[in-house]
Design a protein around this motif. Structure first.
Motif, PDB file in Angstrom:
ATOM      1  N   THR A  77      40.951 -21.352  68.190  1.00  0.00           N
ATOM      2  CA  THR A  77      41.031 -21.509  69.639  1.00  0.00           C
ATOM      3  C   THR A  77      42.063 -20.517  70.173  1.00  0.00           C
ATOM      4  O   THR A  77      42.877 -19.984  69.412  1.00  0.00           O
ATOM      5  CB  THR A  77      41.467 -22.927  70.015  1.00  0.00           C
ATOM      6  N   ARG A  78      42.039 -20.305  71.491  1.00  0.00           N
ATOM      7  CA  ARG A  78      42.989 -19.377  72.098  1.00  0.00           C
ATOM      8  C   ARG A  78      44.416 -19.867  71.885  1.00  0.00           C
ATOM      9  O   ARG A  78      45.321 -19.099  71.589  1.00  0.00           O
ATOM     10  CB  ARG A  78      42.695 -19.255  73.595  1.00  0.00           C
ATOM     11  N   ALA A  79      44.612 -21.192  72.004  1.00  0.00           N
ATOM     12  CA  ALA A  79      45.961 -21.737  71.824  1.00  0.00           C
ATOM     13  C   ALA A  79      46.452 -21.469  70.410  1.00  0.00           C
ATOM     14  O   ALA A  79      47.611 -21.095  70.203  1.00  0.00           O
ATOM     15  CB  ALA A  79      45.964 -23.232  72.111  1.00  0.00           C
ATOM     16  N   ALA A 103      56.689 -25.100  66.233  1.00  0.00           N
ATOM     17  CA  ALA A 103      57.310 -25.644  67.450  1.00  0.00           C
ATOM     18  C   ALA A 103      57.860 -24.515  68.310  1.00  0.00           C
ATOM     19  O   ALA A 103      57.759 -24.546  69.538  1.00  0.00           O
ATOM     20  CB  ALA A 103      58.421 -26.604  67.067  1.00  0.00           C
ATOM     21  N   GLU A 160      55.045 -22.966  70.063  1.00  0.00           N
ATOM     22  CA  GLU A 160      54.611 -23.811  71.175  1.00  0.00           C
ATOM     23  C   GLU A 160      55.553 -23.641  72.361  1.00  0.00           C
ATOM     24  O   GLU A 160      55.128 -23.563  73.503  1.00  0.00           O
ATOM     25  CB  GLU A 160      54.594 -25.287  70.746  1.00  0.00           C
ATOM     26  N   LEU A 168      54.916 -20.560  74.027  1.00  0.00           N
ATOM     27  CA  LEU A 168      53.614 -20.600  74.687  1.00  0.00           C
ATOM     28  C   LEU A 168      53.657 -21.358  76.008  1.00  0.00           C
ATOM     29  O   LEU A 168      53.013 -20.979  76.977  1.00  0.00           O
ATOM     30  CB  LEU A 168      52.620 -21.274  73.736  1.00  0.00           C
ATOM     31  N   ILE A 169      54.458 -22.391  76.057  1.00  0.00           N
ATOM     32  CA  ILE A 169      54.370 -23.320  77.185  1.00  0.00           C
ATOM     33  C   ILE A 169      55.606 -23.340  78.063  1.00  0.00           C
ATOM     34  O   ILE A 169      55.713 -24.146  78.963  1.00  0.00           O
ATOM     35  CB  ILE A 169      54.131 -24.752  76.647  1.00  0.00           C
ATOM     36  N   MET A 170      56.553 -22.416  77.773  1.00  0.00           N
ATOM     37  CA  MET A 170      57.828 -22.488  78.474  1.00  0.00           C
ATOM     38  C   MET A 170      57.686 -22.281  79.987  1.00  0.00           C
ATOM     39  O   MET A 170      58.587 -22.578  80.738  1.00  0.00           O
ATOM     40  CB  MET A 170      58.817 -21.471  77.903  1.00  0.00           C
ATOM     41  N   HIS A 171      56.556 -21.762  80.423  1.00  0.00           N
ATOM     42  CA  HIS A 171      56.395 -21.491  81.846  1.00  0.00           C
ATOM     43  C   HIS A 171      55.747 -22.646  82.590  1.00  0.00           C
ATOM     44  O   HIS A 171      55.512 -22.545  83.783  1.00  0.00           O
ATOM     45  CB  HIS A 171      55.585 -20.214  82.045  1.00  0.00           C
ATOM     46  N   LEU A 172      55.430 -23.703  81.877  1.00  0.00           N
ATOM     47  CA  LEU A 172      54.836 -24.871  82.540  1.00  0.00           C
ATOM     48  C   LEU A 172      55.903 -25.935  82.788  1.00  0.00           C
ATOM     49  O   LEU A 172      56.801 -26.111  81.968  1.00  0.00           O
ATOM     50  CB  LEU A 172      53.722 -25.470  81.678  1.00  0.00           C
ATOM     51  N   PHE A 228      51.506 -30.456  81.980  1.00  0.00           N
ATOM     52  CA  PHE A 228      50.669 -30.445  80.779  1.00  0.00           C
ATOM     53  C   PHE A 228      49.472 -31.365  80.936  1.00  0.00           C
ATOM     54  O   PHE A 228      49.563 -32.397  81.607  1.00  0.00           O
ATOM     55  CB  PHE A 228      51.494 -30.873  79.568  1.00  0.00           C
ATOM     56  N   VAL A 229      48.397 -30.996  80.292  1.00  0.00           N
ATOM     57  CA  VAL A 229      47.180 -31.806  80.349  1.00  0.00           C
ATOM     58  C   VAL A 229      47.479 -33.224  79.862  1.00  0.00           C
ATOM     59  O   VAL A 229      47.017 -34.212  80.450  1.00  0.00           O
ATOM     60  CB  VAL A 229      46.063 -31.153  79.504  1.00  0.00           C
ATOM     61  N   ALA A 230      48.303 -33.307  78.811  1.00  0.00           N
ATOM     62  CA  ALA A 230      48.645 -34.628  78.263  1.00  0.00           C
ATOM     63  C   ALA A 230      49.303 -35.499  79.330  1.00  0.00           C
ATOM     64  O   ALA A 230      49.108 -36.716  79.374  1.00  0.00           O
ATOM     65  CB  ALA A 230      49.582 -34.464  77.065  1.00  0.00           C
ATOM     66  N   LEU A 285      61.520 -30.094  65.104  1.00  0.00           N
ATOM     67  CA  LEU A 285      60.963 -30.508  66.377  1.00  0.00           C
ATOM     68  C   LEU A 285      59.444 -30.544  66.279  1.00  0.00           C
ATOM     69  O   LEU A 285      58.820 -29.569  65.863  1.00  0.00           O
ATOM     70  CB  LEU A 285      61.379 -29.534  67.488  1.00  0.00           C
ATOM     71  N   PRO A 325      55.785 -30.190  67.407  1.00  0.00           N
ATOM     72  CA  PRO A 325      55.168 -29.424  68.488  1.00  0.00           C
ATOM     73  C   PRO A 325      54.447 -30.343  69.461  1.00  0.00           C
ATOM     74  O   PRO A 325      53.790 -31.298  69.036  1.00  0.00           O
ATOM     75  CB  PRO A 325      54.166 -28.518  67.756  1.00  0.00           C
ATOM     76  N   ASP A 340      44.166 -25.596  75.088  1.00  0.00           N
ATOM     77  CA  ASP A 340      43.837 -24.250  75.552  1.00  0.00           C
ATOM     78  C   ASP A 340      44.078 -24.118  77.048  1.00  0.00           C
ATOM     79  O   ASP A 340      44.467 -23.065  77.545  1.00  0.00           O
ATOM     80  CB  ASP A 340      42.370 -23.939  75.248  1.00  0.00           C
ATOM     81  N   ASP A 371      46.389 -25.641  78.780  1.00  0.00           N
ATOM     82  CA  ASP A 371      47.828 -25.431  78.989  1.00  0.00           C
ATOM     83  C   ASP A 371      48.192 -23.981  78.702  1.00  0.00           C
ATOM     84  O   ASP A 371      48.965 -23.361  79.441  1.00  0.00           O
ATOM     85  CB  ASP A 371      48.638 -26.337  78.046  1.00  0.00           C
ATOM     86  N   ALA A 372      47.649 -23.448  77.600  1.00  0.00           N
ATOM     87  CA  ALA A 372      47.984 -22.086  77.188  1.00  0.00           C
ATOM     88  C   ALA A 372      47.567 -21.076  78.260  1.00  0.00           C
ATOM     89  O   ALA A 372      48.334 -20.178  78.627  1.00  0.00           O
ATOM     90  CB  ALA A 372      47.296 -21.767  75.866  1.00  0.00           C
ATOM     91  N   SER A 422      49.761 -21.470  81.319  1.00  0.00           N
ATOM     92  CA  SER A 422      51.107 -20.973  81.062  1.00  0.00           C
ATOM     93  C   SER A 422      51.144 -19.445  81.137  1.00  0.00           C
ATOM     94  O   SER A 422      52.122 -18.856  81.609  1.00  0.00           O
ATOM     95  CB  SER A 422      51.584 -21.451  79.689  1.00  0.00           C
ATOM     96  N   HIS A 442      56.507 -16.136  86.986  1.00  0.00           N
ATOM     97  CA  HIS A 442      57.944 -16.171  86.686  1.00  0.00           C
ATOM     98  C   HIS A 442      58.522 -14.760  86.661  1.00  0.00           C
ATOM     99  O   HIS A 442      59.595 -14.514  87.206  1.00  0.00           O
ATOM    100  CB  HIS A 442      58.185 -16.847  85.327  1.00  0.00           C
TER     101      HIS A 442
END
Lengths: 91, 454
Positions: A6-8, A32, A35, A38-42, A47-49, B13, B15, B20, B22-23, B26, B33
Motif C-alpha cells: 500500500t502507499r502507506a 514508529a 509513522e 508520515l503523519i506529523m502534519h496531521l 486521523f481516520v481512526a 513506541l 506505531p 492510506d 491518513d498518509a 498528511s 506547513h
C-alpha cells in the motif's frame, strides 16, 4: 506472489530508512519513527481512526425537538404539494 | 528463557494505526506547513483554495445558468443584476459555516447530523439530498444535451461525456488530484462572461439596474416561481454536504479557516459575475419576450443567441452550458457519495482507491448513472424535471440550513469556533427568507393546481 504494497507501507519503509540509515540502536521503533514522519502534519483528531469514532449525541430540549419535528412535517407537506403540482403540470 | 526472565527492553513506541487516507492527507498537509513556515502567501492560498470555489461555481450549473438567461430574456436586467450577487452573499453566509464546521470537526455534514441528532434526522437529510441531487443531475445532463445540440450532437454523447468525466476524476486515489481537475474545468464557467461581452450590452443599462428596478411584473405565482427558482439556483442542499465533506477530506484545520473564507468569498464573487454574465447574455433576447426560446429543448438559448448576437455568442454559450453541466455532475455526485458513505459509516474520501471505499465510489458513479439512464428514456418529462429541480431544492433547503445552523452553534463540537451572535442574526435571516420563499411557492402552486384541476 508478494501482496501489493500500500502507499502507506511504501512511505513507511522509505521514512524508516531515512530515520535510521546506518541501523544504529534506536530507542524508538523504526516503524514508529516512520509513522511519526508520515503523519506529523496531521492533527490528532484528523486521523481516520479518530474521525471514525462517533461524536456524542446532543441533548436537545423539548422545545427544540418539537420545533425540529414541526419543521420536518412542514417540509414533507410542502414537498408533497410541489410534487403534486409537478405531476399536474405533466398533464 | 521465559518471558518473565527476559531483561527489560527499551520502551518501544507502538506505531499508530495509519491508513492510506491518513498518509495521502498528511502529504498534502506537509505542503501547507512548508508554505506557511516559508511565508509563501500565494502558495499557501493556492494550496488551500478549492472546496469554496467548487461549491459556488458548481452551483452555477446548467439549470441555474438557463434560469438566469431565462430571467434576462423575460424580464431584462432590472432587479436581477443586484439580486444575483445578493443571493451569492447569502450563499457565502451558509457555505462559510460549512467550511468552518468541516475544518474544526474534520467530519462531513451527514455524519455529524446523524451522530449528533439521531439517525432519523441524518437519514432524512440524506434522503432530501439524494432526491434533489437525482433531479438536479437529470437537469445537468439535459443542459449538456442542449449545449451539444448546438453542435448537432445528441443525448448519447451527453451521457457518455458526463459518465466518462466522473470515472476519469476517480483515477489517482487522491483528493488533491480530483479537486484540481474539477477546479480547472470550473474556471471555464467564465465562458458566460465572454458570452455577455459578445452580445455587446449597454453598460448604462447594467448600471441603472443596480437599484433593483424595474421589479418583475406578472402574477403572484409567477413571481414566487421566479424567486424560488432563482434562490434554488444559488443555495442548495448539495453545496452544504459538499463543502463540509470536501473541507474535511482536504484536511483543513482551524488554522486554515481564514483561507477557507477567502476561498468561499472568491467562489461567491466569481459565481455572481458569471451568473450575471448569463443574465446579460439572456437579456439580449428580451425582444423575444422569452417566448419560443425553450431553454431546455433543442439547442435552446445558444441557437436563439446565434440569431441575435452571432455565431460566436452561440458557440460560447453552448460550451458554457456543457461546462456548467459537467462540473455540476462531478460536484453533485461527490456530495451524494459523501452523504451516502457518511450515513452508513463507510470510508468516504477521495484519498482512497475505489477498492478501499467501494460504497463511496459506487454512490458517486451510481447516481450519475441513474440520471443518465433517465435522460435516455424516450418520452421522459425532462423539461418539467429540469424546470422543477431548483424549486424542489429550495423547498427542501431549510431543513439542511437549520441543522447546519445548529451544528455551527454547537459549542461542544465547535468550541471557540462556534457562531457569533452577529453571524447568527444574518444566518437566521437567510434561512427564514429562503424557507418562506420556498414554502410560499409550494403552497401557492398547489392551491392553483387544485383549483385548476377542480
Amino acid at each position: 506472489m508478494a501482496p501489493p504494497q500500500t502507499r502507506a507501507a511504501k512511505t513507511r519503509r522509505s521514512a524508516a530508512v531515512a530515520a535510521d540509515p546506518v541501523g544504529v540502536d534506536f530507542p524508538v521503533h523504526p516503524e514508529a519513527a516512520a509513522e511519526e514522519e508520515l503523519i506529523m502534519h496531521l492533527e490528532p483528531d484528523q486521523f481516520v481512526a479518530e474521525t471514525s469514532r462517533a461524536v456524542p449525541r446532543a441533548r436537545l430540549r423539548g422545545g427544540a425537538v418539537f420545533a425540529l419535528w414541526a419543521l420536518r412535517v412542514f417540509v414533507v407537506v410542502v414537498s408533497a404539494m410541489v410534487i403534486y403540482t409537478f405531476v399536474e403540470q405533466l398533464h | 528463557m521465559s518471558a518473565a526472565q527476559a531483561p527489560p527492553s527499551p520502551p518501544v513506541l507502538a506505531p499508530p494505526a495509519v491508513t492510506d487516507e491518513d498518509a495521502a492527507r498528511s502529504l498534502d498537509r506537509s505542503r501547507v506547513h512548508r508554505a506557511r513556515l516559508g511565508g509563501r502567501r500565494w502558495s499557501l492560498m493556492w494550496l488551500l483554495v478549492g472546496p469554496g470555489i467548487l461549491a459556488m461555481l458548481g452551483e452555477n450549473d446548467g439549470p441555474s445558468m438557463i434560469a438566469y438567461a431565462a430571467d434576462g430574456a423575460q424580464y431584462g436586467l432590472g432587479f436581477f443584476v443586484p439580486f444575483i450577487p445578493l443571493l451569492f452573499a447569502m450563499a457565502y453566509v451558509c457555505q462559510e459555516m460549512c467550511m468552518r464546521i468541516g475544518a474544526v470537526t474534520h467530519r462531513g455534514y451527514g455524519e455529524l447530523v446523524l451522530q449528533r441528532y439521531g439517525s432519523v434526522w441524518g437519514w432524512f437529510a440524506a434522503g432530501d439530498l439524494t432526491l434533489t441531487n437525482l433531479v438536479t443531475l437529470v437537469a445537468e445532463f439535459v443542459s449538456i444535451r442542449v449545449g451539444l445540440a448546438y453542435f448537432h450532437l445528441g443525448s448519447v454523447v451527453a451521457v457518455a461525456l458526463g459518465l466518462v468525466l466522473v470515472v476519469f476524476t476517480f483515477s489517482g486515489g487522491r483528493y488533491w488530484r480530483w479537486e484540481r481537475i474539477v477546479l480547472g474545468m470550473a474556471l471555464f464557467n467564465g465562458l458566460f462572461l465572454v458570452a455577455a461581452i459578445l452580445v455587446k450590452p449597454h453598460v448604462g443599462a447594467i448600471a441603472s439596474s443596480l437599484d433593483f428596478s424595474p421589479f418583475p411584473g406578472g402574477s403572484f405565482n409567477t413571481l414566487l416561481l421566479l424567486l424560488a427558482s432563482t434562490i434554488g439556483a444559488t443555495v442548495t442542499p448539495w453545496m452544504i454536504f459538499f463543502q463540509q465533506g470536501a473541507s474535511a477530506d482536504k484536511g483543513m484545520t482551524p488554522r486554515d479557516i481564514g483561507h477557507g473564507r477567502y476561498d468561499t468569498a472568491v467562489g461567491a464573487v466569481l459565481a455572481a459575475i458569471f451568473g450575471v454574465g448569463a443574465l446579460i447574455a439572456g437579456a439580449a433576447l428580451l425582444t423575444h419576450g422569452g417566448a419560443g426560446i425553450q431553454g431546455f429543448a433543442g439547442a435552446g438559448f445558444p441557437e436563439a443567441l446565434r440569431h441575435v448576437a452571432g455565431n460566436a455568442a452561440g458557440v460560447v454559450f453552448a460550451l458554457g452550458l456543457i461546462e456548467a453541466g459537467a462540473v455540476a455532475i462531478l460536484t453533485i455526485s461527490a456530495s451524494t457519495a459523501y452523504a451516502a458513505a457518511e450515513c452508513v459509516g463507510a470510508v468516504h474520501s477521495f484519498n482512497t482507491s475505489p477498492r478501499q471505499a467501494g460504497l463511496f465510489y459506487a454512490a458517486n458513479f451510481g447516481i450519475a448513472l441513474v440520471a443518465a439512464i433517465v435522460i435516455l428514456i424516450p418520452g421522459a418529462p425532462l423539461l418539467s424535471i429540469a424546470l422543477n429541480a431548483n424549486v424542489l431544492a429550495t423547498v427542501l433547503l431549510p431543513v439542511s440550513l437549520v441543522f447546519m445552523l445548529m451544528l455551527a452553534n454547537d459549542r461542544g463540537l465547535m468550541g471557540a469556533w462556534a457562531n457569533r451572535r452577529s453571524t447568527n442574526v444574518i444566518a437566521v435571516a437567510v434561512v427564514s427568507f429562503v424557507g418562506l420563499c420556498g414554502a410560499a411557492y409550494g403552497i401557492d402552486s398547489f392551491l392553483l393546481a387544485v383549483h385548476v384541476g377542480g
